[in-house]
Design an enzyme around this catalytic site. Sequence first.
Site, mmCIF file in Angstrom:
data_model
loop_
_atom_site.group_PDB
_atom_site.id
_atom_site.type_symbol
_atom_site.label_atom_id
_atom_site.label_comp_id
_atom_site.label_asym_id
_atom_site.label_seq_id
_atom_site.Cartn_x
_atom_site.Cartn_y
_atom_site.Cartn_z
ATOM 1 N N ASN A 65 0.952 -1.408 -0.026
ATOM 2 C CA ASN A 65 0.131 0.066 -0.042
ATOM 3 C C ASN A 65 0.779 1.229 0.051
ATOM 4 O O ASN A 65 1.352 1.740 1.084
ATOM 5 C CB ASN A 65 -0.842 0.095 1.069
ATOM 6 N N ASP A 66 1.098 1.900 -1.023
ATOM 7 C CA ASP A 66 2.284 2.954 -1.420
ATOM 8 C C ASP A 66 1.560 4.228 -0.470
ATOM 9 O O ASP A 66 2.308 5.067 -0.287
ATOM 10 C CB ASP A 66 2.246 3.231 -2.654
ATOM 11 N N CYS A 67 0.302 4.210 -0.149
ATOM 12 C CA CYS A 67 -0.187 5.316 0.557
ATOM 13 C C CYS A 67 -0.124 5.132 2.031
ATOM 14 O O CYS A 67 -0.726 6.186 2.717
ATOM 15 C CB CYS A 67 -1.622 5.582 -0.091
ATOM 16 N N ASN B 43 1.967 5.681 4.476
ATOM 17 C CA ASN B 43 3.084 6.383 4.792
ATOM 18 C C ASN B 43 3.713 6.421 6.153
ATOM 19 O O ASN B 43 3.477 7.484 6.777
ATOM 20 C CB ASN B 43 3.636 7.539 3.867
ATOM 21 N N GLN C 151 5.916 9.431 -1.107
ATOM 22 C CA GLN C 151 6.616 8.372 -1.199
ATOM 23 C C GLN C 151 8.203 8.749 -1.170
ATOM 24 O O GLN C 151 8.806 7.602 -0.852
ATOM 25 C CB GLN C 151 6.349 7.816 -2.541
#
Length: 806
Positions: A482-484, A486, A499
Amino acid sequence: MQYGMFDDANREYVITTPHTPLPWINYLGSERFFSLISNTGGGYSFYKDAKMRRLTRYRYNGIPADVGSRFYYIADGSEVWSPGFLPAKTELDSYRCRHGLGYTVIESEKAGIGCSMTLFVPLGSNCELNYMTLTNRTSHEKRITVFSAVEWCLWNAVDDAQNFQRNLSIGEVEQEGSTLYHKTEYRERRNHYAFFHVNAEIAGFDTERDTFLGPMGDWGLPLAVREKKSRNSMACGWAPIASHSVELTLQPGETRNLLYILGYANNDHDNKWESKGHINKTKAREMISKFSSDGDVLRARDKLKAHWDGLLGHFSLQSGEKELDRMVNIWHPYQCMVTFLMSRSASYFESGTGRGMGFRDSCQDLLGFVHLIPERARQRILDIAAVQFEDGSTYHQYQPLTKRGNADVGSGFNDDPLWLIACTSAYVRETGDSSILKEPVPFDNIKGSERPLFEHLRRSIRYTMDHLGPHGLPLIGRADWNDCLNLNCFSTIPGESFQTCANFESGKAESILIAAMFVLYGREYAELCKRFGDAAEAGVVLQAVSEIERAVLEHGWDGQWFLRAYDAFENPVGSKTCEEGQIYIEPQGFCGMAGIGVDEGYAAASLKSVKERLESEHGIQLLNPCYTEYHEELGEITSYPPGYKENGGIFCHNNPWISIAHTVLGDGNAAFDAYRRISPAYTEYKSEIHRTEPYVYSQMIAGRESQRSGEAKNSWLTGTASWAYVNISQHILGIRPQHDGLEIRPCLPDTMDEFKAVRVFRDTRYCIHGRRTGQNPPRIRVDGVFIDGFTVPTGGKSELQVEVEF
C-alpha cells in the site's frame, strides 16, 4: 445498462455506440512498438518507452476528451465525418467498434459510404497498420476526399509538454511521395525517426499543424478538410504533423482499400544520411514494402491472430458458465499480457511519463503470464533483479528503454525485495528451469557487480530478516504494498511526495502485511534452497519464518481480525481501538494465504470480519471506517476523500487475496463470490455505473462512503489482472504448478458440479475432467490409474488424461 456485448467466438468486445461513459480502449503491439486506441480512434503510439520514445501526442485531461494520435476525415459533398465518430463528431448512420486481441476494427457508415478500419501492430515490425476499406453502398457515383493526420510528439513526452522555448523551434520533417517523415533532433543526437505513409497517390499533404487546422482551428473540422484542399506545408518548428489527402471516385458497389502506416526506424551513426540534410530512409522503405499489397496486410493480421491462438492455448476452460469461461479463456490472459508489456506506464490513467516499470508491479504481473511466455518471463526476472541494490533493497521502478532504476519515486519500499522471490519461485515451478538461479545479474546495473540470481534472492530475504521492529515484525520503510500507508513520512507541506519524503525516520513502524509475505515467500525461498542450493540456508530461513509467524500471532491479532501495522510511535494501525481505519483488507487476505492463524481459528474469524465490515455490492473495500481527517502519521491514505482509492475504496488488486484465503480454508462458495463481485464479465450489466471498460479489471471502484459508489477508475494496468487470474486458475479451479508436477485440487462453489480444462505444463498437455462426487479430499486418476496425492508429474508424456473427483 450496456454499451456493447462480448463476442466469445471471435474473442472480441463489440461496442455499439461511440457514446461510452469514458473512452474504452485497447492495446496494439506485443514486442517493441505499441499503441493505445480508443473506441473512437484516440490514443497514441510509442517505441518501447512511452516517455522517452513517444511518436504521437495525446493530451491527458484534454477538452474535448480523447482527441489524439490518429485523425481521419471523409469529405463527401458538404458532409465531413470521421469513421470513429471523433474528431469530427458528425453523427453516424451506423457504428461498431470491435476490440480484439491486439487489434481493433472500427466499422461505420454515413450517407451510403461504408468504412471499415482494421488497426494493429504486425509481429516483427515497428509500425501500426491502419487498413481502411471504403465501399459505396449507394446507387450513384461518389467522389470523396479522405484526409488523415497524426500530430508528432517531439520524442520525450515530458519535455514535449514543457520545454516550449526550445521545442517550438526544433520541429523538422521531410516528404517523399506519399510518405511524410518526422526527423526532429535527428540532425544532432538522435538516430531515430518516424514516418506516416499511405499506399496511394496523394492529392496533397501537410506537415504544419497550424496551416492544416487554420487560424483558431481545431481537430473537429480543420481548414484543409473544410476546404477539401491540403496546403503542402513544410513544418519548420512549431508543431509538426503528417497529413495526407487522397481523392477517390467510387462507383456504385465499388470498394477501395487504403493502407496507412505509422512507423519508427533507427539508423547506425555511420549511416544516418542519404545525402546532406536528407535522412537515410532505407529502413522505412523496407518496412513499407513489407505491406505493399492487401494480401501482405491480411497475412500479417492472420499471423497476429495465430500468435494469440497459441498463447491462449496454454490454458482453456469449459465450465458451463459463459461468464467464467470468457474470463479464463480470453480476458484474463489478455489483460495479463498487457500488464506484462506496460506494467503501470501507459494507459488512459497512467500518462506514460512517470512510473515506468514498477519493481513490485512487474514481479506480481509475472505470476499471471509466466505460463504463457516463459522465455520472456525469464528475461523479465533478470531485468528486475538488476535494479536491486547490494543490501537487498531495490529501486521502486525502472525505465523500460534503458532498463535502469528510476529514482523518481525513490526506494525503501520494504515489501519490494520479497516480490522478487515470489516471481522467481513461480517461474521455476512453472518451467522446471533452475538454471536461472545461476544466471549472473548485476546490482544496480553496475558492470562487475554480477552475482548469481540466487544471491539476489538471498539478499532479498535477508533484507527483511535484518529490518525488524520492536515487535519482531518487518519494518515498513517508505511503505509496503500500500504505497499510501506512509508511516515515516509526516508530510505537512503541500505538493511534497508522500513516497520520497521522510521527515521522521522512526525505525519502529512495522507491517503485518510484509510479515505475512515473509512467511509465504520465505517458505518458497527455503524450498528453492533445499532443492537447488543450500539446505543449511533453508533451515535458517525457516526458523526466521517461524519466529515472524509467532510475532504475527502474538502482536498482530486484534481479537477479530489481523492488525495492519504499527506506526512510528508503536501504536496499532487497523485496530478496533482506532477511531477510523479499524480494519484493513490486506493482512486478512495475505495472512490467510500464508496459513497464519488457520489452526487457531484466526483466519476464519478475520474473513468473517471482512464479510461483515468490508464487503459491498461492488467488491471488498480496503478499509473501514474511512478516514475523514488527514493524519500525518499515516500519510497519503488519509488524504483521499472517504470511499476513494486506498481510503475505503474497493482496491480490486487485493480482493483476490481474500478469495484465495477462503480456498485455504476450503470454502469454495465464499471464494467464488469474492471472485465474481469484481469480475468484468459478471459486472458488465452495470456499465453505466462502472463507466470503465467492461472487459478488463480496473484498479479501483469507489466504495460505499463515496459520492459515486461503484464507479471505477484506472482500468487495464493493475495487479488485479494477474492476481484474479492466479486466483481462479490456481486456487478456485485448483490447477497449480509445483516443482514435481501439476497439482490439481479444486475448491469450487456448490453451483459448479463439473468442468473440463486443458493446461499445457512443461510441454505436456493435461486434459482435465473434474466431477463433483462428494469425494473429499479429491481423488485423481491419470490415464485410468488412481494416484496418491494431488500432484500429477508429466512422466515425459505429451498428453495426459486426468480425471478428478471432488
